[in-house]
Design an enzyme around this catalytic site. Structure first.
Site, short mmCIF file in Angstrom:
data_model
loop_
_atom_site.label_atom_id
_atom_site.label_comp_id
_atom_site.label_asym_id
_atom_site.label_seq_id
_atom_site.Cartn_x
_atom_site.Cartn_y
_atom_site.Cartn_z
N ASP A 5 -8.31 -2.99 89.30
CA ASP A 5 -8.14 -3.92 89.41
C ASP A 5 -7.09 -4.41 89.98
O ASP A 5 -6.04 -4.06 89.83
CB ASP A 5 -9.62 -5.26 88.97
CG ASP A 5 -9.37 -6.19 90.11
OD1 ASP A 5 -8.67 -6.41 91.04
OD2 ASP A 5 -10.50 -6.90 89.70
N CYS B 147 -9.49 -2.38 108.51
CA CYS B 147 -10.42 -1.45 109.76
C CYS B 147 -11.23 -2.59 110.17
O CYS B 147 -11.95 -3.07 109.88
CB CYS B 147 -11.39 -0.60 109.33
SG CYS B 147 -12.96 -0.85 107.83
C1 SAM Z 1 -11.13 -0.38 103.37
S1 SAM Z 1 -11.67 1.07 101.72
C2 SAM Z 1 -10.43 2.16 101.40
C3 SAM Z 1 -10.70 3.29 102.56
C4 SAM Z 1 -9.65 4.15 101.27
N1 SAM Z 1 -8.33 3.76 102.05
C5 SAM Z 1 -9.44 5.53 103.23
O1 SAM Z 1 -8.57 5.84 103.28
O2 SAM Z 1 -10.55 6.33 102.17
C6 SAM Z 1 -11.17 -0.29 100.33
C7 SAM Z 1 -11.79 0.00 98.90
O3 SAM Z 1 -10.88 -1.26 98.39
C8 SAM Z 1 -11.52 -1.29 96.91
N2 SAM Z 1 -11.38 -2.36 96.88
C9 SAM Z 1 -11.85 -3.77 96.86
N3 SAM Z 1 -11.43 -4.71 95.70
C10 SAM Z 1 -10.66 -4.06 95.45
C11 SAM Z 1 -9.82 -4.27 93.26
N4 SAM Z 1 -9.78 -5.10 93.27
N5 SAM Z 1 -9.06 -3.49 93.66
C12 SAM Z 1 -9.15 -2.55 93.63
N6 SAM Z 1 -9.57 -1.44 94.82
C13 SAM Z 1 -10.48 -3.03 95.65
C14 SAM Z 1 -13.21 -1.30 97.39
O4 SAM Z 1 -13.15 0.08 96.71
C15 SAM Z 1 -12.92 0.30 98.80
O5 SAM Z 1 -12.63 1.26 98.10
#
Ligand code: SAM
Length: 458
Positions: A315, A384
């Site tokens: 996280d 996005c």
């Molecule tokens: C927009 S997606 C990322 C897409 C990715 N970068 C790609 O190009 O395939 C956002 C990601 O943020 C992650 N996420 C959300 N909250 C988070 C946190 N507190 N710490 C780490 N990752 C987190 C989610 O699990 C999700 O996979």
């Protein structure tokens, strides 16, 4: 000698409705629509053939494709369908008969917007209603209103086939405020089209476009407009020559420039489209995401493509790297309104409150991630989303409170030479309508925001 074969027992026959062709797919679509709209379940998870809704798992490929088409149309056109129903129903359907609303939406999607015989759509909707204990009393109403919609189809389409009605008004209003009424309409019109399949290729985009029967968009992406089968069957998948990634999603990672041999933090990495790009550019990538299950897909993709990165489940709100990064890509969690073409449920599952909550998380992540950069290092922040709170406004606030952060403007050559996607401030702003092509269906892209920031202290 008496016969040893027992006499057949007379079994009281239970009423078994005659199987209707396409019934299972419509029933599944109706169930899934309810889970998406009222249960807040992401459409993608529900329609996954391996881990999705049980009826999806049990279905043959052709029926699954029909479920996807039914749901795609019902969600893309949800606002218009709701207005038609509101006009033709004397009173709103009571909340407790939730399924009736779903049955009607799936049926109206077929009658008004799909190439399906009206009688099939009506008959199956009535059968589904009949089998539903709470919905059964509404069978006559379902039959009557659907027949009327079929009869008045041309008039209804003339009056209600307006793209701006297909998104909730708060969302359409936010696009109007951000981009002006004309562009908001153009965005909404793009949401009604099925998106194309975009591939990021390791090398030779033109060669792959020729092999796969597509064309190159934005210099590095191969676009296939007529693909409907399994992508695993396309040439080059098995030997890891490309991965699926919308052209707009492929732009932010390019903004880090030459990262060969550098230590790059890919923050919020799953499912890994951008991780693959960074690794293919020769960086030493640490891909971090909170979701261990989504990270499995990152590892699978890297393995298929023959690329390497270290993958960390953490996280970001509590994580600290062992040593600072030369460069960071922060693809923060967001409302994803930029992907409505691919995920039409997003328009109906997000609320203005979600956007405020996500914007606060992004601000926190920006502040933390920036401190993990080496002095002189570069960070690209992207989302996005089409909402300025998650893009333009977010970065303006960050720059205002962070004296050591300097925006490095983006040049059009860095984003595939696509016209109209760099803002006056030098940030990237793509929108679904900003990659026009003829025919219209061949154009379009996801909406992304990206800003490039350098750490200038120390
Ligand atoms: C927009 S997606 C990322 C897409 C990715 N970068 C790609 O190009 O395939 C956002 C990601 O943020 C992650 N996420 C959300 N909250 C988070 C946190 N507190 N710490 C780490 N990752 C987190 C989610 O699990 C999700 O996979």
């Amino acid at each position: 000698m008496p016969s040893e074969t027992p006499a057949p027992r007379r079994v009281k026959s239970k009423y078994q409705p005659t199987p209707v062709i396409g019934f299972a797919a419509r029933k599944a679509a109706t169930d899934i629509l309810g889970r998406v709209i009222r249960g807040g379940r992401p459409l993608d998870l529900e329609i996954d053939p391996e881990s999705g809704h049980p009826s999806m798992r049990a279905m043959i490929v052709k029926d699954r494709a029909l479920v996807r088409a039914l749901l795609g149309t019902a969600l893309r056109r949800r606002g218009q369908i709701a207005m038609v129903l509101e006009e033709l129903l004397e009173r709103p359907i009571p909340e407790k008969t939730g399924r009736i609303d779903d049955i009607l939406h799936i049926a109206v999607a077929q009658i008004l917007f799909m190439d399906v015989p009206d009688h099939a759509a009506v008959t199956i909707a009535v059968s589904i209603t009949e089998q539903d204990r709470r919905g059964r009393p509404y069978k006559g109403l379902v039959n009557g209103v659907l027949r009327r919609i079929a009869r008045e189809k041309d008039d209804l389409l003339r009056r209600f086939d307006r793209p701006e009605l297909a998104a909730p008004s708060w969302l359409f209003d936010s696009w109007t405020a951000a981009y002006g009424p004309e562009e908001a309409h153009a965005i909404a019109a793009m949401h009604l089209l099925e998106p194309n399949l975009d591939l990021s290729v390791k090398s030779d985009p033109q060669g792959w476009a020729d092999k796969l029967g597509g064309f190159v968009v934005g210099k590095h992406t191969v676009r296939l407009t007529a693909h409907s089968g399994r992508i695993e069957k396309l040439e080059g998948f098995g030997n890891g020559e490309w991965w699926v990634q919308d052209v707009a999603a492929s732009l932010p990672a390019r903004l880090l420039g030459d990262i060969s041999g550098k230590r790059v933090g890919d923050l919020c990495a799953a499912p890994g489209g951008k991780t693959c790009q960074l690794a293919a550019f020769g960086a030493h990538v640490t891909a971090i995401d909170i979701s261990a299950s989504r990270l499995k897909r990152v590892s699978q993709n890297l393995g298929r493509l023959g690329l390497e990165a270290s993958v960390v489940a953490a996280d970001l709100r509590y994580f600290t790297p062992d040593e600072p990064y030369d460069a960071i890509l922060l693809d923060a969690p967001c409302s994803a309104t930029g992907t409505i073409r691919r995920h039409p449920d997003v328009a109906w599952s997000k609320t203005p409150v979600d956007i405020e909550v996500l914007a606060a998380i992004q601000a926190d992540m920006l502040d933390r991630a920036f401190t993990w950069l080496k002095p002189g290092g570069t960070m690209v922040f992207c989302t996005c989303s089409m909402e300025p709170q998650e893009g333009e406004r977010q970065i303006a606030d960050f720059l205002a409170r962070t004296p050591a952060a300097l925006r490095i403007p983006i040049a059009i050559e860095e984003v595939g030479g696509i016209e109209g996607i760099v803002t006056a401030d030098g940030d990237l702003r793509t929108l679904p309508n900003r990659l026009p092509r003829e025919p219209r269906e061949a154009g379009g892209m996801d909406a992304f925001f990206a800003a490039r920031i350098r750490r200038v202290d120390g």
